[in-house]
Design a protein around this motif. Structure first.
Motif, PDB file in Angstrom:
ATOM      1  N   UNK B  94       0.813  -1.229   0.000  1.00 18.53           N
ATOM      2  CA  UNK B  94       0.000   0.000   0.000  1.00 18.53           C
ATOM      3  C   UNK B  94       0.845   1.276   0.000  1.00 18.53           C
ATOM      4  N   UNK B  95       1.955   1.229   0.698  1.00 17.41           N
ATOM      5  CA  UNK B  95       2.830   2.415   0.791  1.00 17.41           C
ATOM      6  C   UNK B  95       3.302   2.852  -0.599  1.00 17.41           C
ATOM      7  N   UNK B  96       3.582   1.873  -1.452  1.00 18.74           N
ATOM      8  CA  UNK B  96       4.055   2.202  -2.804  1.00 18.74           C
ATOM      9  C   UNK B  96       2.889   2.473  -3.742  1.00 18.74           C
ATOM     10  N   UNK B  97       1.805   1.722  -3.549  1.00 20.48           N
ATOM     11  CA  UNK B  97       0.645   1.837  -4.430  1.00 20.48           C
ATOM     12  C   UNK B  97       0.005   3.217  -4.371  1.00 20.48           C
ATOM     13  N   UNK B  98       0.068   3.839  -3.178  1.00 27.64           N
ATOM     14  CA  UNK B  98      -0.598   5.130  -3.007  1.00 27.64           C
ATOM     15  C   UNK B  98       0.202   6.298  -3.559  1.00 27.64           C
ATOM     16  N   UNK B  99       1.410   6.039  -4.031  1.00 24.79           N
ATOM     17  CA  UNK B  99       2.247   7.154  -4.466  1.00 24.79           C
ATOM     18  C   UNK B  99       2.034   7.509  -5.930  1.00 24.79           C
ATOM     19  N   UNK B 100       2.422   8.742  -6.267  1.00 23.92           N
ATOM     20  CA  UNK B 100       2.497   9.155  -7.661  1.00 23.92           C
ATOM     21  C   UNK B 100       3.965   9.420  -7.934  1.00 23.92           C
ATOM     22  N   UNK B 101       4.621   8.443  -8.521  1.00 21.83           N
ATOM     23  CA  UNK B 101       6.057   8.594  -8.699  1.00 21.83           C
ATOM     24  C   UNK B 101       6.395   9.111 -10.092  1.00 21.83           C
ATOM     25  N   UNK B 102       6.692  10.405 -10.145  1.00 23.11           N
ATOM     26  CA  UNK B 102       7.159  11.012 -11.385  1.00 23.11           C
ATOM     27  C   UNK B 102       8.671  11.160 -11.328  1.00 23.11           C
ATOM     28  N   UNK B 103       9.150  11.864 -10.303  1.00 22.62           N
ATOM     29  CA  UNK B 103      10.602  12.058 -10.146  1.00 22.62           C
ATOM     30  C   UNK B 103      11.292  10.753  -9.773  1.00 22.62           C
ATOM     31  N   UNK B 104      10.641   9.953  -8.940  1.00 17.86           N
ATOM     32  CA  UNK B 104      11.236   8.712  -8.448  1.00 17.86           C
ATOM     33  C   UNK B 104      10.717   7.488  -9.211  1.00 17.86           C
ATOM     34  N   UNK B 105      10.276   7.701 -10.467  1.00 17.13           N
ATOM     35  CA  UNK B 105       9.658   6.609 -11.218  1.00 17.13           C
ATOM     36  C   UNK B 105      10.564   5.385 -11.331  1.00 17.13           C
ATOM     37  N   UNK B 106      11.863   5.605 -11.496  1.00 17.90           N
ATOM     38  CA  UNK B 106      12.777   4.485 -11.723  1.00 17.90           C
ATOM     39  C   UNK B 106      13.479   4.013 -10.459  1.00 17.90           C
ATOM     40  N   UNK B 107      13.456   4.859  -9.422  1.00 16.63           N
ATOM     41  CA  UNK B 107      14.277   4.585  -8.236  1.00 16.63           C
ATOM     42  C   UNK B 107      13.800   3.308  -7.530  1.00 16.63           C
ATOM     43  N   UNK B 108      14.707   2.358  -7.350  1.00 15.03           N
ATOM     44  CA  UNK B 108      14.351   1.095  -6.708  1.00 15.03           C
ATOM     45  C   UNK B 108      14.009   0.015  -7.711  1.00 15.03           C
ATOM     46  N   UNK B 109      13.855   0.405  -8.972  1.00 12.43           N
ATOM     47  CA  UNK B 109      13.454  -0.561  -9.986  1.00 12.43           C
ATOM     48  C   UNK B 109      14.623  -0.879 -10.923  1.00 12.43           C
ATOM     49  N   UNK B 110      15.300   0.185 -11.395  1.00  6.59           N
ATOM     50  CA  UNK B 110      16.354  -0.028 -12.395  1.00  6.59           C
ATOM     51  C   UNK B 110      17.729  -0.128 -11.754  1.00  6.59           C
ATOM     52  N   UNK B 187      15.871  12.615   0.237  1.00 12.11           N
ATOM     53  CA  UNK B 187      15.405  12.379  -1.133  1.00 12.11           C
ATOM     54  C   UNK B 187      16.515  12.629  -2.152  1.00 12.11           C
ATOM     55  N   UNK B 188      17.307  13.666  -1.937  1.00 16.95           N
ATOM     56  CA  UNK B 188      18.398  13.955  -2.877  1.00 16.95           C
ATOM     57  C   UNK B 188      19.396  12.793  -2.873  1.00 16.95           C
ATOM     58  N   UNK B 189      19.709  12.342  -1.665  1.00 16.12           N
ATOM     59  CA  UNK B 189      20.656  11.235  -1.545  1.00 16.12           C
ATOM     60  C   UNK B 189      20.133   9.994  -2.270  1.00 16.12           C
ATOM     61  N   UNK B 190      18.863   9.663  -2.020  1.00 14.07           N
ATOM     62  CA  UNK B 190      18.266   8.477  -2.652  1.00 14.07           C
ATOM     63  C   UNK B 190      18.331   8.551  -4.178  1.00 14.07           C
ATOM     64  N   UNK B 191      18.046   9.751  -4.695  1.00 16.84           N
ATOM     65  CA  UNK B 191      18.003   9.895  -6.149  1.00 16.84           C
ATOM     66  C   UNK B 191      19.412   9.846  -6.749  1.00 16.84           C
ATOM     67  N   UNK B 192      20.369  10.455  -6.078  1.00 15.14           N
ATOM     68  CA  UNK B 192      21.754  10.404  -6.585  1.00 15.14           C
ATOM     69  C   UNK B 192      22.247   8.958  -6.618  1.00 15.14           C
ATOM     70  N   UNK B 193      21.847   8.185  -5.615  1.00 11.28           N
ATOM     71  CA  UNK B 193      22.283   6.790  -5.553  1.00 11.28           C
ATOM     72  C   UNK B 193      21.403   5.892  -6.423  1.00 11.28           C
ATOM     73  N   UNK B 194      20.129   6.240  -6.538  1.00  8.01           N
ATOM     74  CA  UNK B 194      19.160   5.342  -7.159  1.00  8.01           C
ATOM     75  C   UNK B 194      18.784   5.657  -8.595  1.00  8.01           C
ATOM     76  N   UNK B 195      19.046   6.897  -9.054  1.00  8.85           N
ATOM     77  CA  UNK B 195      18.738   7.247 -10.447  1.00  8.85           C
ATOM     78  C   UNK B 195      19.543   8.483 -10.855  1.00  8.85           C
ATOM     79  N   UNK B 196      20.874   8.367 -10.838  1.00  5.91           N
ATOM     80  CA  UNK B 196      21.702   9.565 -11.065  1.00  5.91           C
ATOM     81  C   UNK B 196      21.524  10.175 -12.454  1.00  5.91           C
ATOM     82  N   UNK B 197      21.174   9.345 -13.453  1.00  6.85           N
ATOM     83  CA  UNK B 197      21.057   9.898 -14.809  1.00  6.85           C
ATOM     84  C   UNK B 197      19.934  10.919 -14.922  1.00  6.85           C
TER      85      UNK B 197
END
Lengths: 150, 515
Positions: B94-110, B187-197
């Motif tokens: 549910x925690x993930x399902x309720x989100x709208x991931x635009x900026x973090x769309x790839x983070x945790x997946x790719x 959030x900045x840290x997560x994105x730099x580590x999880x989707x730097x491109x």
């Protein structure tokens, strides 16, 4: 390499000169140079300041002013392994103050306070070198100190 | 067999690397081939280390694994049996399902370091479109999207870019502020580590928009994982023309480098950050001139937060309206909110503006980790206000929080249970300001020290009646007299603590021994 206190001034000078040479062509080279000196020598020795100043065409006072401004840049090498313990709000809310005494009371390590490691939903948190630790309870704290203090 | 395991610092801090090593060793011992893809984190930190495995039904998650559990996990997987750590399909949480991931769309997946993965999941479309649009067209898209500065100030990003575009300069710069020092934010840290491109793509688009060919990302030294991830990604980006002399084969050039801070919180303030890159003490500059007119090395400079820049590729790829469709009022799009402190489901929650504080803390966050009642939440980092549950009706948007005497800042929410002593938290705010003040202006440099002394007396139970009035007067001076937000906003946590939790400051209460 950590050059301990009392290492030869010539060795310091050579090390610093090599670091300066790596960066001096960059714009705004001073902080990268000082960060590298800190990383390689464990501190920014007084003898490094004139070398850096000369290379970057700055006064020694300007370089000294920068060294004294940033928390990461130390004037003395650490005498014990350093554990950086987060004492910021999110880690406080997760009990950082309740485990802090375990670190502070231990003679094997030196404890430094940091404000935030970005592990704010996984605290209490700490960093040793580049390694990070989260969910620190008493048992994990003891293990961490044991490993760091070795 | 392919499995996914985060390389995010928050996963590594609770043993992800050890889990990966043990899994590789056991697989070798059993003679099975396992490909371990190190991803970013999904952002539900209570579940880390969260191991995911590819199945025909999607990715199945196994939560809070430690190396000792790997043997039983592996035999369960090989036998097709259940394992006690299973949490089902990760996307159904549910925690993930309720989100709208635009900026973090790839983070945790790719795989964050794979440009092929990045492209396969929608990357580089924004940059292609930006090259076709040209500077004015890009700026117009960003203006129309309603994107506002995610660092905290909330200034419209498109207007800032237009100012830099319209300002003549021999050179121009794009500077990404990744000096994410606010407690309660990651959030900045997560994105730099999880989707730097996505950050690199955002910077390249910013460069095209304002006419800059050079960029810097200034990362705090407390983030060694992020520094490594960004450096690696920048090198990869150069090999694939996401950076370099010919962006995606066009005639446009843009390149960037990482600069590392040295442990100064104040360098998150944009002018102090510029001083630091230039190689000086991180002292705040007086504004004007704005960095957009005279910034890095005196040149027109767009200084943007990681999350602002990372929102841009989506805006360009999908169009301004697709982004502006989310949100409320003048707060458009989504905000990567960070739930932190004493909260059960802490982590990253990206959603459109307008969700209430109470929904975030109680429904999504699940209340406190300790199980005790929530007493206070601090929104927006060390310079943000403390609010009691009575304010949980507040919708999360820039204007609502400003009206309520607070700020959303970088959207960190730090939760405290009823064991918190708010006079101590107010004292900490002053102590933090005193430790981190750059020293340039007197209200911040001296005011924070005097504020700490005052609150120290109050906490010790030695306060006198006049102390609170004095504290209020001091806060007024700091608020209106300081050069930047450090001194100027430190009164927010102090005054909100006093306003909503006056009982903690009462001499009668303070005289009691603290348990």
């Amino acid at each position: 390499m950590i050059v301990q206190k009392g290492s030869e001034p010539e060795a310091v000078a050579r090390g610093v000169a090599a670091i300066v040479a790596r960066h001096e062509a960059r714009e705004g080279a001073l902080l990268p140079i000082l960060n590298d000196i800190q990383a390689e020598l464990g501190h920014v020795p007084a003898g490094a300041i004139p070398i850096v100043a000369e290379a970057l065409n700055l006064s020694r006072a300007e370089v000294h002013g920068v060294v004294s401004f940033y928390h990461d840049l130390k004037r003395e090498p650490p005498d014990r392994p350093v554990v950086k313990l987060c004492r910021a709000e999110a880690c406080q809310a997760r009990g950082a103050e309740r485990i802090a005494h375990l670190f502070e009371g231990d003679p094997r390590i030196a404890v430094e306070t940091v404000f935030c490691l970005g592990l704010c939903a996984s605290g209490p948190s700490a960093m040793v070198g580049d390694r990070v630790f989260g969910r620190i309870d008493e048992a994990r704290a003891r293990r961490l100190i044991e490993e760091a203090g070795r | 067999m392919r499995v996914y395991l985060p390389c995010d610092a928050a996963a590594c801090a609770v043993g992800a690397d050890e889990v990966a090593a043990e899994l590789a060793a056991q697989a070798r011992a059993c003679g099975i081939e396992i490909e371990i893809v190190r991803t970013g984190s999904r952002g539900l930190f209570e579940l880390e280390p969260l191991l995911e495995i590819d199945t025909p039904e999607g990715r199945i998650g196994y939560a809070r694994l430690d190396p000792d559990a790997i043997a039983s996990w592996l035999s369960a997987i090989l036998d097709g049996a259940q394992h006690s750590s299973a949490v089902g399909r990760v996307e159904d949480l549910p925690y993930l399902k309720r989100q709208t991931r635009l900026t973090f769309a790839r983070c945790g997946i790719t795989d964050p370091q794979s440009i092929a993965d990045y492209r396969a999941h929608g990357g580089l479309v924004g940059l292609e479109r930006a090259i076709a649009l040209g500077p004015a067209g890009i700026v117009q898209q960003v203006v129309d999207s309603g994107l506002r500065g995610r660092g905290g100030a909330g200034f419209p990003t498109g207007i800032k870019w237009k100012t830099v575009l319209d300002t003549p300069g021999a050179r121009k710069f794009v500077v990404c502020n990744a000096d994410e020092g606010d407690s309660g934010t990651f959030a900045d840290r997560m994105l730099m580590e999880g989707d730097p491109f996505v950050i690199i793509e955002g910077m390249a688009i910013a460069g095209l928009a304002v006419g800059a060919t050079r960029g810097y990302i200034y990362i705090r030294s407390e983030y060694p994982h992020a520094i490594r991830a960004m450096r690696r990604a920048i090198e990869t980006a150069r090999l694939h023309d996401l950076l370099g002399p010919s962006l995606l084969g066009s005639r446009h050039a843009f390149d960037m480098e990482v600069r590392v801070g040295a442990g100064a919180y104040v360098c998150g303030e944009e002018t102090s950050l510029l001083e630091s890159i230039e190689g000086r003490r991180g002292e705040v500059r007086a504004k004007p001139p704005l960095p957009a007119h005279s910034g890095l090395f005196g040149m027109p400079t767009a200084v943007n937060n990681v999350l602002s820049l990372a929102a841009v590729p989506f805006i360009l790829a999908e169009g301004a309206a697709a982004y502006a469709d989310f949100g409320m009022g003048r707060s458009r799009g989504t905000m990567p909110i960070q739930l932190a402190g004493n909260i059960r489901n802490g982590g990253l929650f990206e959603t459109g503006f307008g969700i209430t504080l109470g929904e975030l803390v109680e429904d999504i966050g699940g209340g406190t980790l300790s199980g005790r009642p929530v007493r206070a939440v601090q929104v927006g980092g060390p310079l943000g206000a403390y609010f009691p549950p009575a304010m949980f009706h507040l919708p999360f948007d820039y204007e609502s929080f400003t009206e309520a005497g607070g700020l959303i800042g970088h959207a960190g929410i730090t939760v405290f249970d009823d064991s918190v002593d708010m006079a101590r938290m107010a004292r900490f705010a002053m102590q933090f300001c005193a430790a981190e003040s750059c020293g340039k202006c007197t209200p911040c440099r001296i005011g924070s020290v005097r504020g700490f002394e005052l609150l120290d007396r109050i906490v010790a139970g030695d306060g006198v009646g006049a102390d609170l009035a004095l504290l209020e007067a001091l806060c007024e001076t700091m608020k209106y007299g300081s050069l930047c937000a450090l001194g100027g906003f430190t009164p927010y946590p102090v005054m909100s603590a006093l306003r909503y939790f006056p009982e903690d400051f009462a001499p009668a209460r303070r005289a009691e021994p603290v348990q």
